[in-house]
Design an enzyme around this catalytic site. Structure first.
Site, PDB file in Angstrom:
ATOM      1  N   LYS A  58      -2.836   6.286   1.003  1.00  0.00           N
ATOM      2  CA  LYS A  58      -2.738   6.772   2.382  1.00  0.00           C
ATOM      3  C   LYS A  58      -1.788   7.971   2.439  1.00  0.00           C
ATOM      4  O   LYS A  58      -0.641   7.857   2.855  1.00  0.00           O
ATOM      5  CB  LYS A  58      -2.259   5.637   3.286  1.00  0.00           C
ATOM      6  CG  LYS A  58      -2.783   5.734   4.711  1.00  0.00           C
ATOM      7  CD  LYS A  58      -2.541   4.447   5.484  1.00  0.00           C
ATOM      8  CE  LYS A  58      -2.977   4.575   6.913  1.00  0.00           C
ATOM      9  NZ  LYS A  58      -4.431   4.529   7.103  1.00  0.00           N
ATOM     10  N   GLU A  97     -16.596   6.353   3.714  1.00  0.00           N
ATOM     11  CA  GLU A  97     -15.790   5.916   4.853  1.00  0.00           C
ATOM     12  C   GLU A  97     -16.357   6.435   6.163  1.00  0.00           C
ATOM     13  O   GLU A  97     -17.072   7.444   6.208  1.00  0.00           O
ATOM     14  CB  GLU A  97     -14.354   6.417   4.705  1.00  0.00           C
ATOM     15  CG  GLU A  97     -13.626   5.721   3.587  1.00  0.00           C
ATOM     16  CD  GLU A  97     -12.218   5.312   3.947  1.00  0.00           C
ATOM     17  OE1 GLU A  97     -12.000   4.688   5.008  1.00  0.00           O
ATOM     18  OE2 GLU A  97     -11.321   5.627   3.155  1.00  0.00           O
ATOM     19  N   ARG A 156       0.826  -1.197   0.000  1.00  0.00           N
ATOM     20  CA  ARG A 156       0.000   0.000   0.000  1.00  0.00           C
ATOM     21  C   ARG A 156       0.864   1.251   0.000  1.00  0.00           C
ATOM     22  O   ARG A 156       0.536   2.247  -0.655  1.00  0.00           O
ATOM     23  CB  ARG A 156      -0.961  -0.033   1.184  1.00  0.00           C
ATOM     24  CG  ARG A 156      -2.047   1.011   1.088  1.00  0.00           C
ATOM     25  CD  ARG A 156      -3.130   0.786   2.107  1.00  0.00           C
ATOM     26  NE  ARG A 156      -2.625   0.897   3.465  1.00  0.00           N
ATOM     27  CZ  ARG A 156      -3.327   0.595   4.557  1.00  0.00           C
ATOM     28  NH1 ARG A 156      -4.575   0.156   4.451  1.00  0.00           N
ATOM     29  NH2 ARG A 156      -2.805   0.727   5.751  1.00  0.00           N
TER      30      ARG A 156
HETATM   31  C1  LIG Z   1      -5.515   3.714   7.360  1.00  0.00           C
HETATM   32  C2  LIG Z   1      -6.928   3.938   6.991  1.00  0.00           C
HETATM   33  C3  LIG Z   1      -7.909   2.946   7.146  1.00  0.00           C
HETATM   34  C4  LIG Z   1      -7.652   1.627   7.811  1.00  0.00           C
HETATM   35  O1  LIG Z   1      -6.743   0.816   7.146  1.00  0.00           O
HETATM   36  P1  LIG Z   1      -6.081  -0.406   7.900  1.00  0.00           P
HETATM   37  O2  LIG Z   1      -5.131  -0.968   6.922  1.00  0.00           O
HETATM   38  O3  LIG Z   1      -7.159  -1.358   8.239  1.00  0.00           O
HETATM   39  O4  LIG Z   1      -5.427   0.142   9.120  1.00  0.00           O
HETATM   40  C5  LIG Z   1      -9.201   3.220   6.715  1.00  0.00           C
HETATM   41  N1  LIG Z   1      -9.519   4.414   6.175  1.00  0.00           N
HETATM   42  C6  LIG Z   1      -8.606   5.394   6.025  1.00  0.00           C
HETATM   43  C7  LIG Z   1      -9.022   6.684   5.438  1.00  0.00           C
HETATM   44  C8  LIG Z   1      -7.290   5.192   6.428  1.00  0.00           C
HETATM   45  O5  LIG Z   1      -6.394   6.169   6.266  1.00  0.00           O
END
Ligand SMILES: *Cc1c(COP(=O)(O)O)cnc(C)c1O
Length: 340
Positions: A184, A220, A81
């Protein structure tokens, strides 16, 4: 010093550990991993991370297992990722071997900061990749810093696994359909701060964002993915602006394994009324069960938890995933790697 940490009362905050690790990308190459006790970084004032948002991060955890072994949960998915985030905002990609070596080293050198088994805590790991090269005109940097720090964190739910209230909003979007919602990067968080702080101020755990183009579908749940459960089916939104959560991916696998059907598709606001259970999922909490969702514009209240408790499936999913992370439940999907 880790010998005066009160493991039973750890919160989800920052505690200084012994070292963090860094690798610099210069002249087209990644350098040797260096460990340092300094919590500071020095960079040029025109670094692209400061002006043009070339900054991506990851969030992952290491756990002290029942057998005394240190388990790292699905680290390769975090590496993939981060690589996808790097491609998304034109940063140099961190090679898999450098990523893994950095994680192993920062975990092992801070071993005594891993909360003991039984306290419900874990070592939160924060990889960070930023553009450090100086640019005044808008363009990607030629130099990058990859660093990883860790901090011990307590269980997310100090008062137990209890459903939270969330606030559905339409006057803010976290991400655009063809923007950066699926990677991210720091900018997404900047974009969500106003809605997040307002939701907290109005008594909610987080805002629920809608898909920005149609404004009809759930995207989300704050900084976490959303799922709902009904008719023996785990349903989670399909959208180009959602961050692909590794927790959600793992829950889908577990849900199927436990006998639920799994669907990834649009979830309309109206459909919220039909869920028997719902939750927000991510590394920090694994699952935050959602008890109620208040629509900020219409005043509609979707009461998902009828009795104020998390539903049986959410509880089962949460316990199974945590059990795998602590080495209490058979890791049949090979999600954990032992750090030694
Ligand atoms: C990091 C994140 C998540 C959760 O991802 P994980 O890999 O399960 O920790 C979900 N939504 C957003 C916007 C994020 O930045």
């Amino acid at each position: 010093m880790s010998n005066n940490i009160d493991w039973k009362n750890l919160s989800f905050g920052y505690i200084k550990t012994d070292v963090n690790v860094r690798s610099y990308y210069r002249n087209g190459k990644w350098g040797q991993i260096e460990a340092t006790s300094s919590e500071e970084i020095t960079m040029h004032m025109a670094a692209t991370c400061l002006h043009y948002g070339q900054a991506a991060f990851e969030g992952m955890k290491a756990f002290m297992g029942k057998d005394g072994k240190i388990r790292l949960f699905r680290w390769r998915e975090n590496w993939k990722r981060l690589a996808s985030s790097s491609r998304g905002i034109l940063m140099a990609e961190v090679p898999e071997d450098i990523f893994k070596e950095a994680i192993d080293r920062v975990v092992l050198e801070n071993k005594h900061f891993i909360p003991p088994y039984g306290t419900g805590g874990s070592l939160y790991i924060r990889p960070l990749l930023i553009g450090t090269g100086a640019r005044v005109g808008v363009s990607p940097a030629d130099e990058y810093l990859f660093m990883v720090f860790v901090t011990p964190v307590g269980p997310y739910f100090k008062e137990g696994f209890k459903p939270v209230k969330m606030q559905l909003v339409r006057d803010y979007d976290r991400a655009a359909p063809l923007g950066t919602g699926n990677i991210k990067v720091g900018g997404n968080y900047a974009a969500s701060l106003r809605a997040g702080e307002r939701a907290k101020g109005e008594g909610f755990a987080a805002p629920i964002f809608l898909e920005a183009k149609e404004k009809k579908y759930i995207d989300e749940a704050g900084p976490a993915n959303f799922y709902g459960i009904k008719n023996n089916t785990y349903v989670t939104p399909e959208s180009a602006s959602i961050l692909p959560s590794i927790t959600n991916m793992s829950l889908r696998t577990l849900a199927e394994d436990l006998g639920l059907k799994v669907e990834r598709r649009h979830i309309t606001v109206e459909e919220l009324a039909t869920f028997e259970e719902a939750g927000a999922c991510g590394t920090a909490a694994v699952i935050s069960p959602i008890g109620e969702i208040h629509d900020r514009d219409t005043g509609d209240i979707y009461k998902i938890s009828k009795d104020g408790n998390p539903g049986p499936w959410s509880e089962k999913l949460f316990k199974t995933l945590q059990g795998i992370q602590y080495g209490e439940v058979e890791d049949k999907f090979n999600w954990c790697d032992i750090v030694e």
